[in-house]
Enzyme design. Sequence first.
Site, mmCIF file in Angstrom:
data_model
loop_
_atom_site.group_PDB
_atom_site.id
_atom_site.type_symbol
_atom_site.label_atom_id
_atom_site.label_comp_id
_atom_site.label_asym_id
_atom_site.label_seq_id
_atom_site.Cartn_x
_atom_site.Cartn_y
_atom_site.Cartn_z
ATOM 1 N N VAL A 170 0.833 -1.198 0.000
ATOM 2 C CA VAL A 170 0.000 0.000 0.000
ATOM 3 C C VAL A 170 0.872 1.253 0.000
ATOM 4 O O VAL A 170 0.592 2.223 -0.717
ATOM 5 C CB VAL A 170 -0.959 -0.006 1.204
ATOM 6 C CG1 VAL A 170 -1.784 1.281 1.248
ATOM 7 C CG2 VAL A 170 -1.890 -1.211 1.141
ATOM 8 N N TYR A 171 1.948 1.228 0.778
ATOM 9 C CA TYR A 171 2.855 2.379 0.819
ATOM 10 C C TYR A 171 3.449 2.635 -0.563
ATOM 11 O O TYR A 171 3.467 3.773 -1.047
ATOM 12 C CB TYR A 171 3.963 2.111 1.829
ATOM 13 C CG TYR A 171 4.981 3.223 1.928
ATOM 14 C CD1 TYR A 171 4.616 4.474 2.424
ATOM 15 C CD2 TYR A 171 6.288 3.023 1.516
ATOM 16 C CE1 TYR A 171 5.545 5.504 2.517
ATOM 17 C CE2 TYR A 171 7.223 4.045 1.603
ATOM 18 C CZ TYR A 171 6.841 5.286 2.094
ATOM 19 O OH TYR A 171 7.763 6.302 2.175
ATOM 20 N N THR A 172 3.923 1.582 -1.229
ATOM 21 C CA THR A 172 4.473 1.731 -2.574
ATOM 22 C C THR A 172 3.444 2.324 -3.520
ATOM 23 O O THR A 172 3.751 3.209 -4.329
ATOM 24 C CB THR A 172 4.949 0.365 -3.110
ATOM 25 O OG1 THR A 172 6.000 -0.134 -2.282
ATOM 26 C CG2 THR A 172 5.443 0.462 -4.540
#
Length: 277
Positions: A170-172
Amino acid sequence: MTDQTSTDQAAQTPATQTSARRERLALITGASSGIGQAFAQRLGAEGYNLIVVGRRRERLEELVATLPNVSVRPVVADLATNAGVQAVADICAAEELSLLVNNAGVAHYMPFTALPADKASELLRVKVVAPTLLMQAAVPGMVARGAGTIINVAGMVAFDGPAPAQGRAVYTATLAHLVALSQQLHQELEPQGVQVQVLCPGVVATEFHERQGIDLSAMPRMSAEDVVTASLRGLTLGEVVCAPGVERTDLLEAVFRADLAAFHAQSPQLAGRYRMS
């Protein structure tokens, strides 16, 4: 709030002082530490008046104390909340910003199936929703004035989608959103005098990973000050994607050319590999 007290300013009229402030006003999110704090220090030293946004009031007040020669307005807001985003968006719409730095961030590295919904939501709000809405609030004024700059702080992780990594899907994706959004906005807004940059550092020596419980002290890391230097120099070079640690810009250009090649290679006909034999 602190006010500039130089003899040059004392010689100015209130009207010219107000005009000067409006011409050099920057709003920085995530300003209480790391890259955001480094932006505040550098821009303050260059004469920008500042609106600094963060969740920790005491950190913001410490920052204000280090910038005695410019006007600094601290704003305590949590960009993971609707109220926080709206409060800062209202400021972006009301003030004559010359520079908006969307820097606030959070990581929450953990496997996708273990990522709690509230943490996933926080990631999306801080790195996707907040920057988008703050830009929507700030851009109309910039366009009306025919000038303005936006810096969206993402990271080189935005380019490692195919890499074998665990715990940051999700961060990526949020960083990849900032890259694509910034590239599209550059195309849309440059003719109207607004410059957009997405800043993609690698690992930086800040508190960011420590707050996630990740120890990177043994890894070579770039300083936040060097990241800011690259960003500001990148603006003068006209870079839309600024990668402070990448020496060969042709590598980035190859990525973007490949993206466009794939986009333009599409056809209304079903690709052969999907056809039944």
